[in-house]
Design a protein around this motif. Structure first.
Motif, PDB file in Angstrom:
ATOM      1  N   TRP A  62       0.775  -1.235   0.000  1.00  0.00           N
ATOM      2  CA  TRP A  62       0.000   0.000   0.000  1.00  0.00           C
ATOM      3  C   TRP A  62       0.809   1.288   0.000  1.00  0.00           C
ATOM      4  CZ3 TRP A  62       1.855   1.648   4.678  1.00  0.00           C
ATOM      5  CH2 TRP A  62       2.065   0.689   5.678  1.00  0.00           C
ATOM      6  N   ASN A  63       2.140   1.182   0.035  1.00  0.00           N
ATOM      7  CA  ASN A  63       2.872   2.430   0.286  1.00  0.00           C
ATOM      8  C   ASN A  63       3.027   3.343  -0.935  1.00  0.00           C
ATOM      9  OD1 ASN A  63       4.586   0.555  -0.807  1.00  0.00           O
ATOM     10  ND2 ASN A  63       6.345   1.166   0.413  1.00  0.00           N
TER      11      ASN A  63
ATOM     12  N   LYS B 251      -2.741  -7.050  -8.800  1.00  0.00           N
ATOM     13  CA  LYS B 251      -3.618  -6.905  -7.629  1.00  0.00           C
ATOM     14  C   LYS B 251      -3.077  -5.791  -6.752  1.00  0.00           C
ATOM     15  CE  LYS B 251      -4.131  -8.485  -3.438  1.00  0.00           C
ATOM     16  NZ  LYS B 251      -4.745  -7.300  -2.780  1.00  0.00           N
ATOM     17  N   VAL B 252      -3.875  -4.744  -6.607  1.00  0.00           N
ATOM     18  CA  VAL B 252      -3.435  -3.627  -5.771  1.00  0.00           C
ATOM     19  C   VAL B 252      -3.746  -3.961  -4.310  1.00  0.00           C
ATOM     20  CG1 VAL B 252      -3.795  -1.961  -7.622  1.00  0.00           C
ATOM     21  CG2 VAL B 252      -5.619  -2.358  -5.960  1.00  0.00           C
ATOM     22  N   SER B 253      -3.212  -3.170  -3.409  1.00  0.00           N
ATOM     23  CA  SER B 253      -3.440  -3.422  -1.977  1.00  0.00           C
ATOM     24  C   SER B 253      -4.878  -3.081  -1.583  1.00  0.00           C
ATOM     25  CB  SER B 253      -2.479  -2.579  -1.150  1.00  0.00           C
ATOM     26  OG  SER B 253      -2.879  -2.593   0.201  1.00  0.00           O
TER      27      SER B 253
ATOM     28  N   TYR C 159      -8.505  -8.879  -1.203  1.00  0.00           N
ATOM     29  CA  TYR C 159      -7.661  -9.137  -0.025  1.00  0.00           C
ATOM     30  C   TYR C 159      -6.660 -10.242  -0.376  1.00  0.00           C
ATOM     31  CZ  TYR C 159     -11.450  -6.570   2.270  1.00  0.00           C
ATOM     32  OH  TYR C 159     -12.354  -5.620   2.631  1.00  0.00           O
TER      33      TYR C 159
ATOM     34  N   GLY D  90       5.791  -6.879  -0.778  1.00  0.00           N
ATOM     35  CA  GLY D  90       5.032  -6.849   0.470  1.00  0.00           C
ATOM     36  C   GLY D  90       5.855  -7.375   1.619  1.00  0.00           C
TER      37      GLY D  90
ATOM     38  N   GLY E 230      12.555  -4.369   4.811  1.00  0.00           N
ATOM     39  CA  GLY E 230      13.956  -4.032   5.061  1.00  0.00           C
ATOM     40  C   GLY E 230      14.153  -3.460   6.451  1.00  0.00           C
TER      41      GLY E 230
ATOM     42  N   GLU F  16      10.993  -4.524  11.349  1.00  0.00           N
ATOM     43  CA  GLU F  16      10.721  -3.398  10.453  1.00  0.00           C
ATOM     44  C   GLU F  16       9.708  -2.450  11.109  1.00  0.00           C
ATOM     45  OE1 GLU F  16       8.603  -4.286   6.844  1.00  0.00           O
ATOM     46  OE2 GLU F  16       9.942  -3.022   5.680  1.00  0.00           O
TER      47      GLU F  16
ATOM     48  N   LEU G  83      17.966  -5.096   2.206  1.00  0.00           N
ATOM     49  CA  LEU G  83      17.424  -4.407   1.027  1.00  0.00           C
ATOM     50  C   LEU G  83      18.410  -3.347   0.518  1.00  0.00           C
ATOM     51  CD1 LEU G  83      15.093  -4.366  -0.904  1.00  0.00           C
ATOM     52  CD2 LEU G  83      13.895  -2.776   0.578  1.00  0.00           C
TER      53      LEU G  83
ATOM     54  N   PHE H 151      17.092  -3.262  -8.915  1.00  0.00           N
ATOM     55  CA  PHE H 151      16.553  -3.009  -7.581  1.00  0.00           C
ATOM     56  C   PHE H 151      16.039  -4.315  -6.986  1.00  0.00           C
ATOM     57  CE2 PHE H 151      12.770  -2.307  -4.943  1.00  0.00           C
ATOM     58  CZ  PHE H 151      13.341  -1.564  -3.926  1.00  0.00           C
TER      59      PHE H 151
END
Ligand code: NAD
Length: 524
Positions: free
Chosen positions: A147-148, A171-173, A207, A226, A251, A380, A408, A448
């Motif tokens: 979701w960030n 699939k989005v959050s 979900y 995620g 991370g 985290e 990370l 990345f």
């Protein structure tokens, strides 16, 4: 459970209610994509891919250029949408979502073909043959997002997937589903205008079970971004169908501030590393490892700056520096980690509590004197909390930097380039940036991704594009010779001939090879 309660729960799982995290305002609801729908969407994507896979690179560049134009034309609208959905500031959305996405499109247009065109390699002993590595699209890429970064998490994998000839189902959050319809329209408009099926990119909402259905739907690769816990679930699910996965997980990145670092540069790198997107950043500077010689000056300056940070609704009347926590439950996670550290003896020199308001906030916070056993040094945080730890030497800094299950990214600040590189070389992480925070992400030619608990596989750059491909080895004729290589029927002496040939080719030194050649000739 009563019939009413069961029916209410079922209804809840059929739809997602969306709220603005900064104000708590209800935005609306979106439907949950069912497993059957997921399978049918994936099969439509596969059909669309059949057409798209035959396009050449100049055509794909044209479509990416159209996508860039759409993003630029609607940048303000997209920023407002992201701010409503994720609660971050407008500046964070423009700099951290629109800009990297545009840069990724530019870089892909500029160098994508070079990374994906067929590559001749040596055919070794087989001088009569030509060896080529070809990069063929995999088919349908399943993308699962956190979701960030509502826009960037979608476009980050979709841009290389498209350029390498794939379709994507994303699939989005469930925490940032409000923006999905508008982002879908961005793609729909581009494909309508370019003359390609909309099914090349489909965003779905739901979900965990919708994500799990996508993993098991027969997609050709999954890019999961995620948490470590759900990454493990995805890996277990993908094992059933042997679907390859890229895992971009969490991370606990270290930012090492050496005693010869430029103080202002270090302070501003730390502020960016901790407070961008209110710390809900996979690349966040979760641990500030500050050398003894600069520790007091650093804490004094960074405290002064952090005390001035304004927090609140980014779309409200007052100007704010730090926004909200996108997922309301994250406030409790951050609070528990801060309270645990304080109970064990840490001091919050700035903030330390939940923020005010109907929205979900945690105050910009600085913790010092954090004991080694505090959970916040190991788990985290994903929130606006700067944890400053005093280190005695390079060895101490490196040891602490590596004292985590994650890997990370990392940052080293020093005015001595050789010292910074020496420290960077010893940090176990997917990236190290010297004297700046996270700029490795803006150089889109750099891959990345993480190591250890931060996952595996790479997005961005050559590695990211090739990760979307079947890397195919092809051998063709260099000359039109049509001599059969006869292995059958096996003849007496074949074994000896093979052995002498191998000795002639691989023995150490000319004398040994000449002997083997002589035996070979005699045997023949
Ligand atoms: P999360 O693991 O809770 O959810 C991520 C996505 O997985 C969501 O879309 C969710 O619905 C889906 N999901 C949940 N269960 C699933 C299952 N069993 N199968 C398939 N999909 C499932 O993560 P989050 O809370 O949304 O995001 C925060 C985490 O993401 C942090 O750990 C952060 O570090 C990490 N992150 C990593 C990167 C990176 O690039 N390395 C980038 C951003 C965020």
């Amino acid at each position: 459970m009563s019939v009413e309660a069961v029916s209410a729960t079922t209804k809840l799982l059929e739809r997602i209610e969306c709220f603005d995290p900064a104000t708590g305002a209800y935005l609306g609801e979106v439907a949950v994509t069912t497993p059957d729908e997921v399978r049918s969407i994936v099969s439509c994507a596969r059909e669309a891919h059949q057409l798209w896979r035959n396009t050449d690179f100049s055509e794909r560049r044209r479509v990416l250029r159209m996508l860039m134009d759409q993003i630029l034309r609607h940048a303000d609208e997209l920023v407002e949408l992201i701010v409503r959905d994720a609660g971050k500031t407008r500046e964070n959305a423009m700099l951290g979502e629109i800009w990297p996405v545009c840069e990724k499109i530019r870089a892909t247009i500029a160098t994508g073909e070079r990374h994906l065109r067929p590559e001749r390699v040596s055919s070794g002993l087989l001088v009569h043959k030509q060896a080529t590595i070809e990069y063929h699209p995999l088919g349908v890429i399943g993308v699962i997002c956190p979701w960030n970064y509502p826009l960037q998490n979608v476009l980050g994998p979709v841009i290389p997937a498209l350029f390498s000839g794939n379709a994507s189902v994303v699939k989005v959050s469930e925490w940032t589903s409000w923006s999905a319809a508008r982002i879908q329209k961005l793609f729909d408009d581009v494909f309508d205008a370019a003359g390609y099926p909309r099914e090349l990119v489909t965003l779905i909402t739901g979900y965990g079970p919708t994500g799990a259905a996508l993993v098991g739907s027969g997609v050709d690769k999954v890019v999961f971004t995620g948490s470590m816990r759900n990454g493990q679930r995805v890996l277990a699910e993908s094992a059933k169908t042997l679907t390859p996965v890229i895992l971009e997980l969490g991370g606990k990145d270290a930012m090492i501030v050496c005693d010869d670092a430029d103080l202002e540069q270090a302070v501003h790198a730390a502020l960016a590393g901790v407070f961008i997107a209110a710390g809900q950043n996979c690349l966040a500077a979760e641990r500030l490892l500050v050398f003894d010689g600069i520790y007091d000056a650093f804490v004094a300056r960074v405290t002064e700056e952090a005390r001035g940070l304004r927090q609140g609704d980014p779309l409200g009347d007052a100007f704010v520096d730090v926004g909200a926590m996108t997922m309301p439950g994250q406030v409790a996670i951050v609070e528990a980690l801060v309270n645990d550290a304080v109970e064990r003896g840490a001091r919050a020199v700035v903030g330390g509590r939940r923020g005010e308001g109907p929205g979900s906030f945690f105050q910009p916070t600085i913790l010092v004197d954090v004991p080694d056993d505090a959970r916040i040094l190991h788990e985290e945080t994903f929130g606006p909390v700067m944890v400053v730890v005093r280190v005695a030497s390079e060895e101490d800094a490196v040891r602490r930097a590596n004292e985590t299950e994650y890997g990370l990214a990392s940052t080293v600040l020093s005015r001595d380039a050789r010292r910074a590189k020496r420290i960077a070389d010893q940090i176990i992480a997917g990236a190290t940036c010297v004297n700046d925070f996270a700029l490795t992400y803006m150089a889109q030619e750099l891959p990345f991704g993480g190591v250890r608990g931060s996952g595996f596989g790479r997005l961005n750059g050559r590695e990211g594009l090739r990760a979307m491909c079947n890397v195919k080895s092809v051998m063709t004729d260099r000359f039109p010779l049509h001599q059969p290589a006869k292995l059958y029927p096996v003849k007496r002496g074949d074994y000896e001939t093979a052995k002498r040939t191998i000795e002639m080719l691989y023995s150490d030194g000319l004398v040994a090879r000449a002997k083997a050649l002589w035996k070979l000739i005699r045997g023949a």
